[in-house]
Write an enzyme that holds these catalytic residues in place. Structure first.
Site, mmCIF file in Angstrom:
data_model
loop_
_atom_site.group_PDB
_atom_site.id
_atom_site.type_symbol
_atom_site.label_atom_id
_atom_site.label_comp_id
_atom_site.label_asym_id
_atom_site.label_seq_id
_atom_site.Cartn_x
_atom_site.Cartn_y
_atom_site.Cartn_z
ATOM 1 C CG ASP A 130 -6.775 9.674 0.921
ATOM 2 O OD1 ASP A 130 -6.604 9.385 2.125
ATOM 3 O OD2 ASP A 130 -7.561 9.054 0.188
ATOM 4 C CE1 TYR B 26 -4.085 -3.461 5.948
ATOM 5 C CE2 TYR B 26 -4.316 -4.548 8.069
ATOM 6 C CZ TYR B 26 -3.767 -4.491 6.801
ATOM 7 O OH TYR B 26 -2.883 -5.463 6.386
ATOM 8 C CE1 TYR C 107 -3.900 -2.223 0.557
ATOM 9 C CE2 TYR C 107 -2.627 -3.171 2.354
ATOM 10 C CZ TYR C 107 -3.714 -3.220 1.503
ATOM 11 O OH TYR C 107 -4.604 -4.263 1.575
ATOM 12 C CG HIS D 271 -6.878 5.253 1.087
ATOM 13 N ND1 HIS D 271 -7.614 6.415 1.131
ATOM 14 C CD2 HIS D 271 -7.690 4.291 1.624
ATOM 15 C CE1 HIS D 271 -8.814 6.162 1.667
ATOM 16 N NE2 HIS D 271 -8.872 4.898 1.972
ATOM 17 C CG ASN E 220 -15.270 4.278 5.803
ATOM 18 O OD1 ASN E 220 -16.311 4.853 6.109
ATOM 19 N ND2 ASN E 220 -15.213 3.386 4.829
ATOM 20 C CG ASN F 238 -11.859 1.775 6.398
ATOM 21 O OD1 ASN F 238 -11.393 2.788 5.883
ATOM 22 N ND2 ASN F 238 -12.529 0.872 5.703
#
Length: 206
Positions: free
Chosen positions: A95, A68, A14, A19, A116, A70
């Site tokens: 972002d 993570y 990632y 993100h 989220n 969220n």
């Protein structure tokens, strides 16, 4: 203590995602101001340091939640409780698809606007934290949003991205001093980006 939180997802897969631009921003601040090494704390990677301001150095904690995106609120809530600070001492870099690529906006409070990570932080500490929103553009349709934010920045975007991250770090004394409007203006002065409708730009690119 100022808590500078970047939002993103942990792991190499990632690392280059849109993100994860929040992680990128706080990493650049830590590099620019010589923060200490990363340590695992508060279900996050944390670095301590200080940022020089006109009124003297301000202690700061860089926080990159590893739960993570969220579930970012868990780490922010734990760090805030440990340092006994208020939401006003928390700045969250993330972002923003509703800003054109390279644009930058500060705000305090408000809703999550479908983010989220922001929703998770609000659930843990309330809405009155400071938000540093880094524009990544919109893919043009809501069905494309997940793929857009979880895709890497393109090679042609690396120039404005590097400029924006550097500006966020170089202007950090204003942020540390609580001068959010001046911080926003200085970031945009150092890394100017065209104001545009992010959805229109996506449609024209199709």
């Amino acid at each position: 203590m100022l808590i500078l939180t970047g939002l993103g997802n942990p792991g190499a897969r990632y690392a280059g995602n849109r993100h994860n631009v929040g992680f990128m921003a706080v990493d650049e601040i830590a590099r620019r101001w010589g923060f200490g090494p990363e340590r695992s704390r508060f279900s996050a990677l944390a670095r301590e340091g200080s940022i020089d301001t006109a009124g003297g150095p301000v202690k700061a904690l860089i926080l990159k939640p590893q739960t993570y995106y969220n579930e970012s609120g868990q780490a922010v809530g734990a760090a805030m409780k440990f340092y006994k600070v208020k939401p006003a001492d928390v700045v969250v870099f993330y972002d923003e698809i509703d800003l054109a690529p390279g644009r930058f906006r500060m705000k305090t409070g408000g809703g999550a606007a479908g983010n989220n990570g922001v929703r998770s932080i609000t659930a843990h500490i309330g809405p009155d934290f400071r938000r540093a929103r880094l524009g990544t553009g919109h893919p043009g349709h809501k069905d494309r949003v997940q793929g857009h934010v979880l895709s890497d920045f393109h090679k042609v975007e690396q120039g404005w991205l590097a400029d924006l991250l550097r500006a966020c770090a170089d202007a950090a004394p204003l942020l540390a001093a609580g001068e959010d409007e001046k911080y926003q203006a200085e970031v945009m002065r150092l890394a100017p980006a065209e104001k545009a409708d992010p959805r229109k730009a996506a449609r024209e690119a199709d």
